[in-house]
Motif scaffolding. Structure first.
Motif, PDB file in Angstrom:
ATOM      1  N   PRO A 193       0.677  -1.342   0.022  1.00 22.28           N
ATOM      2  CA  PRO A 193       0.287  -0.067  -0.026  1.00 22.28           C
ATOM      3  C   PRO A 193       0.850   1.270  -0.061  1.00 22.28           C
ATOM      4  CG  PRO A 193      -0.652  -1.426   1.747  1.00 22.28           C
ATOM      5  CD  PRO A 193       0.499  -1.997   1.195  1.00 22.28           C
ATOM      6  N   VAL A 194       0.183   2.492  -0.649  1.00 22.98           N
ATOM      7  CA  VAL A 194       0.897   3.771  -0.622  1.00 22.98           C
ATOM      8  C   VAL A 194      -0.135   4.457  -0.003  1.00 22.98           C
ATOM      9  CG1 VAL A 194       1.801   5.597  -1.988  1.00 22.98           C
ATOM     10  CG2 VAL A 194       2.140   3.202  -2.817  1.00 22.98           C
ATOM     11  N   CYS A 195      -1.350   4.636  -0.308  1.00 21.99           N
ATOM     12  CA  CYS A 195      -2.270   5.350   0.237  1.00 21.99           C
ATOM     13  C   CYS A 195      -3.693   5.407  -0.384  1.00 21.99           C
ATOM     14  CB  CYS A 195      -1.712   7.100   0.237  1.00 21.99           C
ATOM     15  SG  CYS A 195      -1.816   7.614  -1.499  1.00 21.99           S
ATOM     16  N   ILE A 196      -4.665   5.714   0.222  1.00 25.75           N
ATOM     17  CA  ILE A 196      -6.143   5.844  -0.198  1.00 25.75           C
ATOM     18  C   ILE A 196      -6.144   7.036  -1.038  1.00 25.75           C
ATOM     19  CG2 ILE A 196      -8.359   6.253   0.326  1.00 25.75           C
ATOM     20  CD1 ILE A 196      -7.876   3.197   1.029  1.00 25.75           C
ATOM     21  N   VAL A 197      -6.972   6.764  -2.135  1.00 27.58           N
ATOM     22  CA  VAL A 197      -7.302   7.583  -3.168  1.00 27.58           C
ATOM     23  C   VAL A 197      -8.718   7.958  -3.396  1.00 27.58           C
ATOM     24  CG1 VAL A 197      -6.958   8.752  -5.692  1.00 27.58           C
ATOM     25  CG2 VAL A 197      -5.043   7.380  -4.534  1.00 27.58           C
ATOM     26  N   LYS A 198      -9.291   9.204  -3.087  1.00 27.72           N
ATOM     27  CA  LYS A 198     -10.604   9.630  -3.169  1.00 27.72           C
ATOM     28  C   LYS A 198     -10.910   9.713  -4.680  1.00 27.72           C
ATOM     29  CE  LYS A 198     -14.247  12.177  -0.766  1.00 27.72           C
ATOM     30  NZ  LYS A 198     -14.518  13.437   0.013  1.00 27.72           N
ATOM     31  N   ASN A 199     -12.285   9.327  -5.160  1.00 29.17           N
ATOM     32  CA  ASN A 199     -12.545   9.768  -6.302  1.00 29.17           C
ATOM     33  C   ASN A 199     -11.649   9.354  -7.457  1.00 29.17           C
ATOM     34  OD1 ASN A 199     -14.904  11.177  -5.256  1.00 29.17           O
ATOM     35  ND2 ASN A 199     -13.529  13.067  -4.891  1.00 29.17           N
ATOM     36  N   TYR A 200     -11.204   8.277  -7.424  1.00 25.84           N
ATOM     37  CA  TYR A 200     -10.087   7.359  -8.249  1.00 25.84           C
ATOM     38  C   TYR A 200     -10.835   7.287  -9.419  1.00 25.84           C
ATOM     39  CZ  TYR A 200      -6.779   4.383 -10.142  1.00 25.84           C
ATOM     40  OH  TYR A 200      -5.643   3.666 -11.066  1.00 25.84           O
ATOM     41  N   LEU A 201     -11.952   6.327  -9.343  1.00 23.77           N
ATOM     42  CA  LEU A 201     -12.708   6.071 -10.557  1.00 23.77           C
ATOM     43  C   LEU A 201     -14.309   5.973 -10.260  1.00 23.77           C
ATOM     44  CD1 LEU A 201     -12.257   4.199 -13.224  1.00 23.77           C
ATOM     45  CD2 LEU A 201     -12.255   2.248 -11.780  1.00 23.77           C
ATOM     46  N   GLU A 202     -15.197   6.213 -11.273  1.00 20.96           N
ATOM     47  CA  GLU A 202     -16.515   6.032 -10.921  1.00 20.96           C
ATOM     48  C   GLU A 202     -16.896   4.448 -10.638  1.00 20.96           C
ATOM     49  OE1 GLU A 202     -20.759   6.693 -13.417  1.00 20.96           O
ATOM     50  OE2 GLU A 202     -18.809   7.538 -14.013  1.00 20.96           O
ATOM     51  N   ASP A 203     -17.032   4.260  -9.342  1.00 22.03           N
ATOM     52  CA  ASP A 203     -17.230   2.736  -9.153  1.00 22.03           C
ATOM     53  C   ASP A 203     -17.999   2.576  -7.906  1.00 22.03           C
ATOM     54  OD1 ASP A 203     -16.634  -0.012  -8.437  1.00 22.03           O
ATOM     55  OD2 ASP A 203     -14.567   0.385  -8.253  1.00 22.03           O
ATOM     56  N   GLU A 204     -19.213   2.222  -8.046  1.00 22.59           N
ATOM     57  CA  GLU A 204     -20.171   2.352  -6.940  1.00 22.59           C
ATOM     58  C   GLU A 204     -19.706   1.214  -5.627  1.00 22.59           C
ATOM     59  OE1 GLU A 204     -24.913   0.908  -6.342  1.00 22.59           O
ATOM     60  OE2 GLU A 204     -24.045   1.532  -8.566  1.00 22.59           O
ATOM     61  N   GLU A 205     -19.221   0.032  -6.194  1.00 27.81           N
ATOM     62  CA  GLU A 205     -18.978  -1.078  -5.204  1.00 27.81           C
ATOM     63  C   GLU A 205     -17.672  -0.124  -4.163  1.00 27.81           C
ATOM     64  OE1 GLU A 205     -19.714  -5.172  -6.788  1.00 27.81           O
ATOM     65  OE2 GLU A 205     -18.132  -4.142  -7.826  1.00 27.81           O
ATOM     66  N   SER A 206     -16.673   0.506  -4.984  1.00 24.50           N
ATOM     67  CA  SER A 206     -15.852   0.911  -4.019  1.00 24.50           C
ATOM     68  C   SER A 206     -15.959   2.301  -3.440  1.00 24.50           C
ATOM     69  CB  SER A 206     -14.424   1.143  -4.998  1.00 24.50           C
ATOM     70  OG  SER A 206     -14.023  -0.184  -5.664  1.00 24.50           O
ATOM     71  N   ARG A 207     -17.180   2.782  -3.715  1.00 22.29           N
ATOM     72  CA  ARG A 207     -17.418   4.059  -3.453  1.00 22.29           C
ATOM     73  C   ARG A 207     -16.636   5.399  -3.645  1.00 22.29           C
ATOM     74  NH1 ARG A 207     -21.854   1.818  -2.585  1.00 22.29           N
ATOM     75  NH2 ARG A 207     -22.989   1.427  -0.474  1.00 22.29           N
ATOM     76  N   GLY A 208     -16.079   4.867  -5.025  1.00 24.68           N
ATOM     77  CA  GLY A 208     -15.125   5.846  -5.535  1.00 24.68           C
ATOM     78  C   GLY A 208     -13.740   5.942  -5.174  1.00 24.68           C
ATOM     79  N   TYR A 209     -13.606   4.960  -4.233  1.00 24.73           N
ATOM     80  CA  TYR A 209     -12.009   4.832  -3.297  1.00 24.73           C
ATOM     81  C   TYR A 209     -11.271   3.853  -4.289  1.00 24.73           C
ATOM     82  CZ  TYR A 209     -13.562   7.829   0.539  1.00 24.73           C
ATOM     83  OH  TYR A 209     -13.926   8.853   1.208  1.00 24.73           O
ATOM     84  N   ALA A 210     -10.013   4.162  -4.045  1.00 29.75           N
ATOM     85  CA  ALA A 210      -8.924   3.059  -4.500  1.00 29.75           C
ATOM     86  C   ALA A 210      -7.661   2.988  -3.432  1.00 29.75           C
ATOM     87  CB  ALA A 210      -8.507   3.160  -5.773  1.00 29.75           C
ATOM     88  N   LEU A 211      -7.085   2.055  -3.446  1.00 26.44           N
ATOM     89  CA  LEU A 211      -5.939   1.949  -2.675  1.00 26.44           C
ATOM     90  C   LEU A 211      -4.781   1.901  -3.561  1.00 26.44           C
ATOM     91  CD1 LEU A 211      -4.301   1.732   0.193  1.00 26.44           C
ATOM     92  CD2 LEU A 211      -4.392  -0.799  -0.275  1.00 26.44           C
ATOM     93  N   LEU A 212      -4.097   2.962  -3.633  1.00 28.21           N
ATOM     94  CA  LEU A 212      -2.871   3.085  -4.327  1.00 28.21           C
ATOM     95  C   LEU A 212      -1.664   1.861  -3.895  1.00 28.21           C
ATOM     96  CD1 LEU A 212      -1.653   4.682  -6.933  1.00 28.21           C
ATOM     97  CD2 LEU A 212      -0.696   6.090  -5.445  1.00 28.21           C
ATOM     98  N   MET A 213      -1.267   1.139  -4.899  1.00 27.89           N
ATOM     99  CA  MET A 213      -0.409   0.081  -4.324  1.00 27.89           C
ATOM    100  C   MET A 213       0.839   0.055  -5.273  1.00 27.89           C
ATOM    101  SD  MET A 213      -3.187  -2.672  -3.163  1.00 27.89           S
ATOM    102  CE  MET A 213      -2.122  -3.797  -2.421  1.00 27.89           C
ATOM    103  N   GLU A 214       1.968  -0.328  -4.834  1.00 26.62           N
ATOM    104  CA  GLU A 214       3.224  -0.320  -5.555  1.00 26.62           C
ATOM    105  C   GLU A 214       3.928  -1.484  -5.622  1.00 26.62           C
ATOM    106  OE1 GLU A 214       6.047   2.678  -4.572  1.00 26.62           O
ATOM    107  OE2 GLU A 214       6.233   2.110  -2.707  1.00 26.62           O
ATOM    108  N   TRP A 215       4.881  -1.797  -6.402  1.00 31.19           N
ATOM    109  CA  TRP A 215       5.973  -2.658  -6.307  1.00 31.19           C
ATOM    110  C   TRP A 215       7.110  -2.225  -6.582  1.00 31.19           C
ATOM    111  CZ3 TRP A 215       9.496  -5.244  -9.597  1.00 31.19           C
ATOM    112  CH2 TRP A 215      10.157  -6.304  -9.152  1.00 31.19           C
ATOM    113  N   GLU A 216       8.356  -2.109  -5.624  1.00 30.11           N
ATOM    114  CA  GLU A 216       9.359  -1.424  -5.783  1.00 30.11           C
ATOM    115  C   GLU A 216      10.571  -2.230  -6.549  1.00 30.11           C
ATOM    116  OE1 GLU A 216      10.063   2.329  -3.054  1.00 30.11           O
ATOM    117  OE2 GLU A 216       9.908   0.299  -1.928  1.00 30.11           O
TER     118      GLU A 216
END
Length: 223
Positions: A193-216
């Motif tokens: 995980p990196v951080c929560i992003v609000k209004n990331y995508l029009e996605d009813e199930e996610s309520r518009g949120y996404a978890l930004l995630m990385e692989w370094e």
């Protein structure tokens, strides 16, 4: 041209699969897989169209990858290159991916950004998504990039949004208290995980949120 064969497993039985770059002849199958993988209430306008797929194969073919099982396309993953500043991580999927058209692909970018990953439902027991994600990790290493990055949908969040914040939900998924179809999958692929992003995508199930995630990139360290 990226192409490799390896084995996936179904009930402990080896199944030969091929991972390769997708081309124009694959477009009908890729669009069909999108429809199967992202049914209602996922917005239909976010399914791939031919113009988007053409851009993927022409602007950054190295980031346009599919996987076949016994000659049938079973899934795909798509990426572009971008410059990512960890100090200012907030963005939307539309901005990061040019709404899936990737005209903002930056050949000199330091980050491989995942635009989309989907697997045909009947093949999900083979864990093909992990194979596709690892193909992208290979790209990160090969091109000496800093990281792989992308926003993870939170499709299970709508069941908890009346009592948990998006941050609390993500924390409980990471701790193993809740299993989320997307976030748990990404964790199993090695993403962090990196951080929560609000209004990331029009996605009813996610309520518009996404978890930004990385692989370094484990081989790419600042001196």
């Amino acid at each position: 041209m990226y192409k490799k064969k390896q084995y996936a497993f179904s009930d402990n039985k080896p199944v030969l699969v091929e991972i390769r770059q997708y081309t124009k002849s694959d477009f009908p199958a890729l669009i069909a897989i999108q429809k199967e993988s992202f049914p209602h209430p996922f917005p239909e306008e976010l399914w791939w169209n031919s113009e988007q797929l053409t851009n993927h194969t022409e602007l950054y073919p190295e980031g346009a990858i599919c996987i076949e099982v016994e000659g049938e396309i079973a899934g795909s993953i798509t990426a572009l290159l971008t410059d990512f500043d960890p100090i200012s991580p907030m963005h939307t999927w539309e901005d990061a991916t040019d709404n899936g058209y990737i005209r903002n692909h930056n050949p000199k970018g330091n980050t491989l950004y995942i635009v989309d990953i989907c697997i045909r439902p009947k093949y999900r027991s083979l864990k093909l998504g992990q194979l596709l994600m690892h193909a992208m990790y290979e790209r990160v290493i090969e091109d000496e990039l800093d990281r792989l990055l992308g926003g993870g949908r939170m499709p299970g969040f709508h069941e908890f949004s009346d009592r948990l914040t998006a941050e609390q939900y993500a924390e409980q998924v990471v701790s193993g208290e809740i299993k989320d179809p997307v976030l748990s999958f990404l964790l199993s692929c090695g993403r962090t995980p990196v951080c929560i992003v609000k209004n990331y995508l029009e996605d009813e199930e996610s309520r518009g949120y996404a978890l930004l995630m990385e692989w370094e990139n484990p081989f790419h360290h600042e001196q």
